[in-house]
Design an enzyme around this catalytic site. Structure first.
Site, PDB file in Angstrom:
ATOM      1  N   CYS A 161      43.892  36.852  31.503  1.00 53.75           N
ATOM      2  CA  CYS A 161      44.524  35.716  32.352  1.00 53.75           C
ATOM      3  C   CYS A 161      45.971  35.300  31.583  1.00 53.75           C
ATOM      4  O   CYS A 161      45.905  35.418  30.330  1.00 53.75           O
ATOM      5  CB  CYS A 161      43.708  34.444  31.593  1.00 53.75           C
ATOM      6  N   HIS A 176      37.206  33.528  39.176  1.00 56.35           N
ATOM      7  CA  HIS A 176      38.244  33.284  37.929  1.00 56.35           C
ATOM      8  C   HIS A 176      39.028  31.995  38.339  1.00 56.35           C
ATOM      9  O   HIS A 176      39.448  31.179  37.476  1.00 56.35           O
ATOM     10  CB  HIS A 176      38.841  34.721  37.391  1.00 56.35           C
ATOM     11  N   GLU A 177      39.856  32.232  39.457  1.00 54.37           N
ATOM     12  CA  GLU A 177      41.138  31.422  39.652  1.00 54.37           C
ATOM     13  C   GLU A 177      40.416  29.907  39.891  1.00 54.37           C
ATOM     14  O   GLU A 177      41.195  29.079  39.666  1.00 54.37           O
ATOM     15  CB  GLU A 177      41.706  31.802  41.046  1.00 54.37           C
ATOM     16  N   HIS A 203      39.659  27.765  37.092  1.00 52.95           N
ATOM     17  CA  HIS A 203      40.893  26.909  36.609  1.00 52.95           C
ATOM     18  C   HIS A 203      40.967  25.410  37.107  1.00 52.95           C
ATOM     19  O   HIS A 203      41.581  24.573  36.390  1.00 52.95           O
ATOM     20  CB  HIS A 203      42.202  27.836  36.809  1.00 52.95           C
TER      21      HIS A 203
HETATM   22 NI    NI Z   1      43.254  32.748  34.764  1.00 53.96          NI
END
Ligand code: NI
Length: 177
Positions: free
Chosen positions: A100, A142-143, A146
């Site tokens: 990341c 993953h994105e 966030h």
């Molecule tokens: Ni990330």
């Protein structure tokens, strides 16, 4: 536009829940996306979420082109995804290595749903509706994490599988995210 500073783990803004975008095809949104693209490209990232540059909106970008350094990585089309909704298509999960831009130099082995549908909008308000698997599905999860204030180390099950990339993979580091 500009390469922005990417917030690093420990900054409380990375733990906030992002707000939905209300106005599509607006100058502010286009400017944000230019900044995000410039920043992701400068850091050779596979994806970036708006909160990582301090903007608390539900906007992510991702994309992985052919890269000889990562011959085994699946191609992921360059995508702008706004106000996303993710729906896993089964309980099946895969473990895979992630990095990341907010946690530079480290990698961890993270479980993610193997197959999912994602829906949302591009910057013009056009709907996006895709069913994906494998690395593409991993990048999206993953994105979008966030946007919920979740960083990948929070999902690692075995903390022995978390460390510095040079130590874990002295010869062939996996693709960053
Ligand atoms: Ni990330």
């Amino acid at each position: 536009m500009a390469i922005k500073t990417v917030l690093r783990m420990g900054d409380p803004r990375l733990l906030e829940v992002a707000a939905p975008v209300a106005a599509f095809d607006a100058p502010e949104l286009h400017g944000l996306l230019l900044d995000m693209r410039d920043t992701m490209a400068a850091l050779s990232g596979a994806g970036l979420a708006a909160p990582q540059i301090g903007v608390g909106l539900q906007v992510v970008i991702f994309g992985v082109a052919s890269n000889p350094r990562y011959p085994d990585a699946d191609l992921v089309p360059d995508t702008v995804l706004i106000n996303p909704v993710l729906t896993p298509l089964s309980d099946e999960m895969d473990e895979g290595w992630e990095g990341c831009l907010s946690i530079p130099g480290l990698r961890g082995l993270v479980p993610r749903y193997s197959q999912l549908r994602y829906q949302g909008f591009d910057q013009f308000g056009n709907p996006i509706d895709r069913t994906v698997s494998g690395f593409h599905a991993r990048v999206v999860q993953h994105e979008c994490d966030h946007l919920q204030g979740i960083l990948y180390p929070m999902r690692i099950r075995d903390m022995s599988q978390f460390g510095f990339v040079e130590e874990l993979f002295p010869d062939n580091p996996p693709v960053a995210e």
